[in-house]
Motif scaffolding. Structure first.
Motif, PDB file in Angstrom:
ATOM      1  N   ASP A  94     -12.158   2.144  -2.207  1.00  0.00           N
ATOM      2  CA  ASP A  94     -11.848   3.352  -2.950  1.00  0.00           C
ATOM      3  C   ASP A  94     -10.481   3.185  -3.618  1.00  0.00           C
ATOM      4  OD1 ASP A  94     -12.142   6.245  -3.647  1.00  0.00           O
ATOM      5  OD2 ASP A  94     -10.358   6.397  -2.359  1.00  0.00           O
ATOM      6  N   PRO A  95     -10.397   3.377  -4.932  1.00  0.00           N
ATOM      7  CA  PRO A  95      -9.128   3.129  -5.624  1.00  0.00           C
ATOM      8  C   PRO A  95      -7.944   3.922  -5.065  1.00  0.00           C
ATOM      9  CG  PRO A  95     -10.897   3.313  -7.223  1.00  0.00           C
ATOM     10  CD  PRO A  95     -11.476   3.683  -5.879  1.00  0.00           C
ATOM     11  N   ALA A  96      -8.135   5.200  -4.744  1.00  0.00           N
ATOM     12  CA  ALA A  96      -7.028   6.008  -4.225  1.00  0.00           C
ATOM     13  C   ALA A  96      -6.603   5.517  -2.845  1.00  0.00           C
ATOM     14  CB  ALA A  96      -7.429   7.477  -4.164  1.00  0.00           C
ATOM     15  N   ALA A  97      -7.574   5.191  -1.997  1.00  0.00           N
ATOM     16  CA  ALA A  97      -7.253   4.717  -0.651  1.00  0.00           C
ATOM     17  C   ALA A  97      -6.549   3.368  -0.697  1.00  0.00           C
ATOM     18  CB  ALA A  97      -8.526   4.622   0.192  1.00  0.00           C
ATOM     19  N   MET A  98      -6.992   2.490  -1.586  1.00  0.00           N
ATOM     20  CA  MET A  98      -6.374   1.164  -1.680  1.00  0.00           C
ATOM     21  C   MET A  98      -4.968   1.264  -2.267  1.00  0.00           C
ATOM     22  SD  MET A  98      -8.544  -0.560  -0.135  1.00  0.00           S
ATOM     23  CE  MET A  98      -7.723  -2.117  -0.258  1.00  0.00           C
ATOM     24  N   ALA A  99      -4.764   2.180  -3.214  1.00  0.00           N
ATOM     25  CA  ALA A  99      -3.417   2.372  -3.771  1.00  0.00           C
ATOM     26  C   ALA A  99      -2.485   2.924  -2.697  1.00  0.00           C
ATOM     27  CB  ALA A  99      -3.472   3.318  -4.972  1.00  0.00           C
ATOM     28  N   GLY A 100      -2.985   3.865  -1.887  1.00  0.00           N
ATOM     29  CA  GLY A 100      -2.187   4.407  -0.788  1.00  0.00           C
ATOM     30  C   GLY A 100      -1.847   3.351   0.242  1.00  0.00           C
ATOM     31  N   LEU A 101      -2.811   2.480   0.531  1.00  0.00           N
ATOM     32  CA  LEU A 101      -2.572   1.394   1.486  1.00  0.00           C
ATOM     33  C   LEU A 101      -1.517   0.434   0.950  1.00  0.00           C
ATOM     34  CD1 LEU A 101      -3.266  -0.105   4.095  1.00  0.00           C
ATOM     35  CD2 LEU A 101      -5.111  -1.240   2.843  1.00  0.00           C
ATOM     36  N   ALA A 102      -1.635   0.065  -0.305  1.00  0.00           N
ATOM     37  CA  ALA A 102      -0.651  -0.847  -0.904  1.00  0.00           C
ATOM     38  C   ALA A 102       0.740  -0.222  -0.884  1.00  0.00           C
ATOM     39  CB  ALA A 102      -1.060  -1.207  -2.334  1.00  0.00           C
ATOM     40  N   ALA A 103       0.828   1.069  -1.218  1.00  0.00           N
ATOM     41  CA  ALA A 103       2.132   1.738  -1.222  1.00  0.00           C
ATOM     42  C   ALA A 103       2.711   1.801   0.191  1.00  0.00           C
ATOM     43  CB  ALA A 103       1.999   3.149  -1.797  1.00  0.00           C
ATOM     44  N   GLY A 104       1.890   2.149   1.167  1.00  0.00           N
ATOM     45  CA  GLY A 104       2.358   2.218   2.548  1.00  0.00           C
ATOM     46  C   GLY A 104       2.832   0.882   3.070  1.00  0.00           C
ATOM     47  N   ALA A 181     -11.807  -1.237  -5.570  1.00  0.00           N
ATOM     48  CA  ALA A 181     -10.429  -1.550  -5.968  1.00  0.00           C
ATOM     49  C   ALA A 181      -9.895  -2.680  -5.101  1.00  0.00           C
ATOM     50  CB  ALA A 181      -9.544  -0.325  -5.822  1.00  0.00           C
ATOM     51  N   PRO A 182      -9.201  -3.634  -5.704  1.00  0.00           N
ATOM     52  CA  PRO A 182      -8.579  -4.698  -4.905  1.00  0.00           C
ATOM     53  C   PRO A 182      -7.371  -4.165  -4.145  1.00  0.00           C
ATOM     54  CG  PRO A 182      -8.014  -4.938  -7.215  1.00  0.00           C
ATOM     55  CD  PRO A 182      -8.976  -3.800  -7.133  1.00  0.00           C
TER      56      PRO A 182
END
Length: 198
Positions: A94-104, A181-182
């Motif tokens: 999921d793009p939002a979840a992967m972006a949140g993971l990358a940010a965290g 999402a990557p």
């Protein structure tokens, strides 16, 4: 007789088209399962990383009594990364979840970098056997995360390619195969594991 041959030819064409569609659909399912499995490998390594951090902070706390703010920042960043990891694990790709993971994970890497930079000022901490062992395990885990992230990103690319090429794209749209999402690290400088020098 001509009508029977026409019906047989039509039946063969329909069976070939249906067989091809089933093959494409099954290929999309296999690709989606592949990237979800690849994310599970990232998940394992991130859990290992997150489990090491409290031990690292506990060892450092005894030596770095005046650096409470940094230690608390590491714990807060770890908590944020664990929450982001749980959201991404619930919906890999999921793009939002992967972006949140990358940010965290980026925030956690930055705060760990500050912790290690401060540790340089404490010779007793640098020489502590537990600190050296935990730092070594953390560096090893960072490498495993990088390899798992590469495998996941490769699986995501294969899945996205499969769902975007024609005629697979038609079936992917019909059956709601959403793009994945990557797992990308936001800044190129953050791609390296934290430098641990003792």
């Amino acid at each position: 007789m001509g009508l029977v041959i026409t019906l047989l030819c039509l039946l063969v064409v329909v069976l070939v088209v249906v067989g091809y569609a089933v093959g494409v659909y099954n290929g999309l399912v296999r690709a989606r399962n592949g990237y979800k499995n690849a994310f599970a490998q990232i998940d394992v390594q991130l859990k290992r990383r997150h489990d090491l951090i409290p031990n690292l902070v506990e060892v450092a706390r005894e030596y770095m009594r005046h650096e409470r703010e940094t230690l608390e920042a590491v714990i807060a960043a770890r908590s944020g990364a664990v929450n982001a990891q749980a959201k991404a694990a619930a919906n890999p790709g999921d793009p939002a979840a992967m972006a949140g993971l990358a940010a965290g994970e980026n925030i956690l890497s930055q705060t760990l970098g500050r912790l290690f930079a401060l540790a340089e000022a404490y010779p007793d901490l640098k020489a502590n056997q537990n600190m050296m062992q935990l730092s070594e395990e953390l560096a090893s885990t960072e490498n495993r995360v990088a390899f798992a992230r590469q495998a996941y990103n490769d699986a995501v690319m294969a899945y996205n390619n499969k769902r975007e090429v024609f005629p697979s794209s038609v079936l992917a749209g019909m059956f709601n195969f959403a793009p994945a999402a990557p797992f990308e690290v936001a800044e190129p400088g953050e791609r390296d594991a934290p430098k641990v020098q003792f």
